[in-house]
Design an enzyme around this catalytic site. Structure first.
Site, PDB file in Angstrom:
ATOM      1  N   GLU A 291       0.830  -1.208   0.000  1.00 47.30           N
ATOM      2  CA  GLU A 291       0.000   0.000   0.000  1.00 47.30           C
ATOM      3  C   GLU A 291       0.858   1.248   0.000  1.00 47.30           C
ATOM      4  O   GLU A 291       0.607   2.190  -0.759  1.00 47.30           O
ATOM      5  CB  GLU A 291      -0.927  -0.003   1.211  1.00 47.30           C
ATOM      6  N   ASP A 295       1.166   4.271  -2.818  1.00 52.49           N
ATOM      7  CA  ASP A 295       0.967   5.688  -2.514  1.00 52.49           C
ATOM      8  C   ASP A 295       2.127   6.535  -3.020  1.00 52.49           C
ATOM      9  O   ASP A 295       1.927   7.613  -3.596  1.00 52.49           O
ATOM     10  CB  ASP A 295       0.813   5.883  -1.004  1.00 52.49           C
ATOM     11  N   SER A 559      -7.293   3.209  -3.158  1.00 51.21           N
ATOM     12  CA  SER A 559      -5.964   3.578  -2.672  1.00 51.21           C
ATOM     13  C   SER A 559      -5.068   4.075  -3.800  1.00 51.21           C
ATOM     14  O   SER A 559      -4.034   4.681  -3.533  1.00 51.21           O
ATOM     15  CB  SER A 559      -5.295   2.389  -1.981  1.00 51.21           C
TER      16      SER A 559
END
Length: 641
Positions: A291, A295, A559
């Site tokens: 994750e 990002d 995300s």
């Protein structure tokens, strides 16, 4: 393009495919659990005290003025020190709290905005301080072990007029990263033949970005630039110079993953631009590290010459609060995104406070803690973005296995937090145009950018292949039942109230159904999401994560959208010459005034659904205002519209 990277397997277990839910690794346990006895008294924990604001109504008015052209304080953002002087706790109040903590044997550190005081000590010390005891528990849903207070915390009377919230005595909440992989449909004996996108332009803009792949499931930041008309900014030399993006995350990562991603797609970036800040000792490199890689790769790929600061903290409420507080009090990042969250309702007293009524939707404290930090960010001009979740309109499904006949919980309509806070921009998800074919079924197409919800795949399989259940993967959206409708949504066509007859029920195998929470009906709440971009893994992306085996394709989730909006903000910050501030009042005003069309900053998302809310030529709870035409948005922001 990607030959030098190892491709990981994207297979999901059949069990996850059929339930549409996760295995519960990240699930919170603010639900039935087994008391395992008193926690060790000498266990050391971090506790953060969130202080009460002064003149909060004036603060909210000032924030509105900073992003309203023609207002007295338009673009006059404050520093943390100015925030402390005008709205934070006074020097005397801070000194009184620190003196009291010292008398209890606790040292403390105050943040510059006088909004939070950090301290650490043992469970015994804090139990005495807050007049409670702390026990260990084991979740009956997934076996997760945690500790939390047996009763609600009592703020000492001598500082109760200053301290609003104390976080850190509970390790119950474990937040979820909001990305998902393409479903392993091939495991059902149906080879997935995914055809190229119908148009490499996507929803708007030119197809001139050299780093784009043009292949659904293998999209890059270059494809995002093509879809959403970012390329005109690049052609003007707007690449994020002078901007800093912040990432708030709950897993550490390998920075080399990001540089490998950028290099492999042929993107030139500013060297040595990643700074890591480990809050509360920092987070582990674990299953959530991918994750963080997403990002950084997405935000830094959209804005290739922006600086990047990654704030990582342990995956607890206190860690999350502290990471945001640090990013905001540092006041270096011009924009900040996060891709972690949990259902908003997990914060309610009914699920956290012993003896609370199942209709008690008051906040147990965490929502207020985040909210105050977000207010400070807004007045400092820092734009905030949060992923809205990947369970469509039913946010508890991915956390509880709810509503599938497999889990032990019902699935009420719910939204994700912190995305539901009115002072953060909620990033939703769409499916961009593409064609697909499975097994011997016909070739079908998504012909226009649509709300992301996998019921379109489920319907195809049910009709042509064999029945499956993908409920309820899709872009998060709906109506908050805690935060009231904010001023910027007051005149927006399409805003809705909460639906009636929504309850979270635990189907106890021995005692039968127990209603844990009855959600308010017809609540005039904040609607999410605000802005959406492509998030469907079927039209998804590649990313690089060492923890996940190298290169992954067929990846998606909201995300990806939150950091993309973060990177877009870095471009707008360079182009306009100033911080953009809170997006929401600005984009809703633009949509309300100018609607959709050739010169609009927005593309309406009229098709698709997130299992309950449908796309429409207006605001909708599947895609919000819609997706972006970034070049047009840039023109409006530079002109002061």
């Amino acid at each position: 393009m990607f030959a030098n990277l190892h491709r990981k397997s994207l297979s999901l277990s059949l069990g996850l495919l059929l339930t549409g839910a996760s295995a519960g690794t990240w699930a919170a346990s603010a639900l039935p659990a087994v008391d395992a006895g008193t926690a060790p008294a000498n266990q050391t924990v971090h506790v953060t005290l969130i202080l009460k604001l002064h003149n909060q109504a004036a603060l909210e008015d000032y924030i509105r003025q900073t992003v309203t052209p023609g207002s007295a304080h338009y673009q006059q953002f404050l520093t943390p020190q100015q925030f402390a002087q005008q709205y934070g706790a006074t020097d005397a109040e801070v000194a009184r709290v620190q003196s009291y903590l010292q008398s209890q044997g606790l040292s403390s550190t105050v943040l510059p905005g006088h909004l939070a005081i950090r301290t650490s000590g043992t469970l015994s010390q804090f139990g005495k301080l807050f007049q409670t005891s702390v026990h260990n528990y084991v979740s009956r849903q997934n076996g997760h072990s945690f500790h939390k207070p047996v009763t609600a915390l009592q703020i000492p009377s001598s500082i109760a007029d200053v301290v609003d919230v104390a976080t850190g005595l509970s390790s119950e909440k474990v937040y979820r990263p909001h990305h998902v992989s393409s479903p392993a449909l091939a495991s059902l004996g149906a080879p997935n033949v995914k055809l190229n996108a119908q148009s490499s332009k996507g929803s708007s803009g030119s197809s001139s970005n050299p780093t784009a792949s043009g292949v659904p499931g293998e999209y890059t930041v270059g494809d995002v630039a093509n879809f959403y008309n970012i390329n005109p900014l690049y052609h003007r030399g707007v690449v994020g110079k002078g901007s800093t993006v912040g990432i708030v995350t709950l897993s550490n990562f390998y920075p080399s993953d990001a540089t490998a991603y950028w290099s492999d797609i042929g993107l030139t970036t500013k060297p040595n631009r990643i700074t890591q800040v480990h809050v509360d000792g920092g987070a582990a490199i674990d299953g959530g590290s991918g994750e963080t890689s997403i990002d950084v790769e997405q935000s830094g790929g959209i804005a290739p010459f922006a600086n990047i600061i990654v704030y990582d903290a342990p995956n607890t409420t206190d860690g999350y609060v502290d990471a945001f507080a640090q990013a905001v009090s540092d006041d270096i990042a011009d924009s900040i995104s996060t891709s972690w969250g949990l259902p908003e309702i997990f914060n309610f007293a009914a699920l956290n406070v012993a003896g609370a009524s199942n209709t008690d939707t008051s906040d147990a404290g965490d929502l207020r803690a985040f909210h105050k930090i977000f207010l400070e960010a807004a007045v400092q001009g820092q734009s905030l973005f949060a992923a809205s979740g990947d369970s469509g309109a039913y946010d508890t499904v991915r956390d509880l296995g709810a509503g599938t006949g497999v889990g032990q919980y019902t699935a009420p309509l719910t939204v994700d937090s912190p995305a539901s806070d009115p002072y953060i921009t909620a990033a939703g998800g769409t499916t961009t145009p593409y064609s697909y074919q499975f097994g011997t079924g016909p070739t079908e197409s998504v012909t226009q950018e649509s709300v992301w919800g996998w019921d379109y795949l489920q319907n195809y399989f049910n009709q042509y292949v064999r029945p499956i259940n993908l409920f309820s993967s899709g872009g998060g959206g709906g109506v908050s039942v805690y935060w009231h409708e904010p001023f910027y949504q007051a005149f927006t066509w399409g805003i809705r109230r909460s639906e009636p007859n929504q309850s979270l029920v635990f189907n106890d195998p021995s005692a039968g159904p127990t209603t844990l929470l009855q959600l308010p009906s017809h609540f005039a709440g904040r609607n999410v999401p605000d802005i959406s971009l492509n998030a469907d893994p079927e039209t998804g992306y590649i990313f690089v994560s060492t923890v996940d085996g190298g290169l992954a394709s067929g990846e998606g989730g909201t995300s990806f959208v939150a950091p993309q909006l973060n990177g877009i903000t870095a471009l707008l910050r360079q182009s306009t010459g100033h911080r953009i501030g809170l997006w929401n009042p600005q984009v809703y005003a633009l949509q309300n005034i100018f609607g959709y069309g050739f010169f609009s900053p927005f593309n309406s998302v009229r098709a698709g659904d997130n299992w309950f809310y449908y796309g429409a030529p207006r605001y909708n709870q599947g895609a919000g205002i819609g997706s972006l035409n970034v070049a047009n948005l840039d023109v409006f922001l530079r002109s002061g519209f």
